[in-house]
Design a protein around this motif. Structure first.
Motif, PDB file in Angstrom:
ATOM      1  N   THR A   1     -30.144  78.985 -44.898  1.00 46.35           N
ATOM      2  CA  THR A   1     -29.806  80.018 -43.926  1.00 46.35           C
ATOM      3  C   THR A   1     -30.748  81.211 -44.061  1.00 46.35           C
ATOM      4  N   ALA A   2     -31.031  81.608 -45.300  1.00 52.39           N
ATOM      5  CA  ALA A   2     -31.950  82.729 -45.531  1.00 52.39           C
ATOM      6  C   ALA A   2     -33.363  82.386 -45.055  1.00 52.39           C
ATOM      7  N   ARG A   3     -33.797  81.162 -45.312  1.00 52.71           N
ATOM      8  CA  ARG A   3     -35.127  80.754 -44.854  1.00 52.71           C
ATOM      9  C   ARG A   3     -35.200  80.722 -43.330  1.00 52.71           C
ATOM     10  N   MET A   4     -34.129  80.232 -42.703  1.00 56.46           N
ATOM     11  CA  MET A   4     -34.098  80.199 -41.233  1.00 56.46           C
ATOM     12  C   MET A   4     -34.179  81.613 -40.664  1.00 56.46           C
ATOM     13  N   ALA A   5     -33.476  82.545 -41.282  1.00 53.07           N
ATOM     14  CA  ALA A   5     -33.510  83.932 -40.821  1.00 53.07           C
ATOM     15  C   ALA A   5     -34.912  84.510 -40.995  1.00 53.07           C
ATOM     16  N   ALA A   6     -35.567  84.193 -42.112  1.00 54.62           N
ATOM     17  CA  ALA A   6     -36.926  84.691 -42.351  1.00 54.62           C
ATOM     18  C   ALA A   6     -37.904  84.116 -41.318  1.00 54.62           C
ATOM     19  N   VAL A   7     -37.770  82.844 -41.016  1.00 58.85           N
ATOM     20  CA  VAL A   7     -38.646  82.216 -40.025  1.00 58.85           C
ATOM     21  C   VAL A   7     -38.382  82.821 -38.642  1.00 58.85           C
ATOM     22  N   ALA A   8     -37.132  83.023 -38.298  1.00 59.19           N
ATOM     23  CA  ALA A   8     -36.796  83.614 -36.998  1.00 59.19           C
ATOM     24  C   ALA A   8     -37.368  85.024 -36.893  1.00 59.19           C
ATOM     25  N   ALA A   9     -37.286  85.792 -37.974  1.00 56.51           N
ATOM     26  CA  ALA A   9     -37.839  87.149 -37.965  1.00 56.51           C
ATOM     27  C   ALA A   9     -39.355  87.107 -37.820  1.00 56.51           C
ATOM     28  N   ALA A  10     -39.999  86.175 -38.520  1.00 52.34           N
ATOM     29  CA  ALA A  10     -41.455  86.051 -38.422  1.00 52.34           C
ATOM     30  C   ALA A  10     -41.872  85.653 -37.014  1.00 52.34           C
ATOM     31  N   LEU A  11     -41.148  84.720 -36.413  1.00 56.20           N
ATOM     32  CA  LEU A  11     -41.457  84.321 -35.034  1.00 56.20           C
ATOM     33  C   LEU A  11     -41.255  85.473 -34.058  1.00 56.20           C
ATOM     34  N   ALA A  12     -40.196  86.224 -34.261  1.00 55.11           N
ATOM     35  CA  ALA A  12     -39.943  87.373 -33.384  1.00 55.11           C
ATOM     36  C   ALA A  12     -41.067  88.395 -33.520  1.00 55.11           C
ATOM     37  N   GLY A  13     -41.539  88.586 -34.739  1.00 60.02           N
ATOM     38  CA  GLY A  13     -42.646  89.513 -34.936  1.00 60.02           C
ATOM     39  C   GLY A  13     -43.914  89.030 -34.260  1.00 60.02           C
ATOM     40  N   LEU A  14     -44.178  87.733 -34.337  1.00 63.34           N
ATOM     41  CA  LEU A  14     -45.360  87.180 -33.681  1.00 63.34           C
ATOM     42  C   LEU A  14     -45.247  87.289 -32.161  1.00 63.34           C
ATOM     43  N   ARG A  15     -44.042  87.054 -31.639  1.00 61.18           N
ATOM     44  CA  ARG A  15     -43.849  87.185 -30.195  1.00 61.18           C
ATOM     45  C   ARG A  15     -44.035  88.639 -29.764  1.00 61.18           C
ATOM     46  N   ALA A  16     -43.483  89.542 -30.564  1.00 61.06           N
ATOM     47  CA  ALA A  16     -43.583  90.965 -30.223  1.00 61.06           C
ATOM     48  C   ALA A  16     -45.033  91.431 -30.244  1.00 61.06           C
ATOM     49  N   SER A  17     -45.831  90.857 -31.126  1.00 64.02           N
ATOM     50  CA  SER A  17     -47.235  91.248 -31.204  1.00 64.02           C
ATOM     51  C   SER A  17     -48.088  90.545 -30.162  1.00 64.02           C
ATOM     52  N   GLY A  18     -47.507  89.603 -29.447  1.00 65.58           N
ATOM     53  CA  GLY A  18     -48.228  88.888 -28.407  1.00 65.58           C
ATOM     54  C   GLY A  18     -48.985  87.673 -28.916  1.00 65.58           C
ATOM     55  N   LEU A  19     -48.773  87.301 -30.155  1.00 62.90           N
ATOM     56  CA  LEU A  19     -49.481  86.143 -30.711  1.00 62.90           C
ATOM     57  C   LEU A  19     -48.824  84.812 -30.363  1.00 62.90           C
ATOM     58  N   LEU A  20     -47.591  84.868 -29.918  1.00 62.01           N
ATOM     59  CA  LEU A  20     -46.893  83.653 -29.481  1.00 62.01           C
ATOM     60  C   LEU A  20     -46.381  83.864 -28.066  1.00 62.01           C
ATOM     61  N   PRO A  21     -46.320  82.787 -27.264  1.00 59.26           N
ATOM     62  CA  PRO A  21     -45.765  82.919 -25.913  1.00 59.26           C
ATOM     63  C   PRO A  21     -44.267  83.176 -25.956  1.00 59.26           C
ATOM     64  N   ASP A  22     -43.796  83.737 -24.876  1.00 57.85           N
ATOM     65  CA  ASP A  22     -42.365  83.967 -24.735  1.00 57.85           C
ATOM     66  C   ASP A  22     -41.672  82.620 -24.603  1.00 57.85           C
TER      67      ASP A  22
END
Length: 75
Positions: A41-62
């Motif tokens: 669960t903690a790893r999933m939360a960390a991955v979700a946060a990292a993905l959200a950060g990448l999306r926010a920075s524009g490095l990943l598509p919406d």
């Protein structure tokens, strides 16, 4: 009438001891699985946060639209 031999019946104290040992082993396994689930669960939360950060920075598509943000390199 048939007579029952003591050999045909398991020793109640041995049965209780065996079941108690199994219960302890199962309780330990449940504790172990709960810890592992908490780690996942903690790893999933960390991955979700990292993905959200990448999306926010524009490095990943919406993920909702699949579209890249303006200024993103399409590869």
């Amino acid at each position: 009438m048939t007579s029952h031999s003591p050999r045909n019946h398991p020793d109640p104290s041995a049965t209780v001891a065996a079941l108690s040992a199994q219960a302890v082993a199962l309780e330990r396994r449940v504790i172990e699985l709960r810890r592992e689930l908490a780690e996942v669960t903690a790893r999933m939360a960390a991955v979700a946060a990292a993905l959200a950060g990448l999306r926010a920075s524009g490095l990943l598509p919406d993920p909702a639209t699949g579209e890249e943000r303006p200024g993103q390199d399409s590869g």
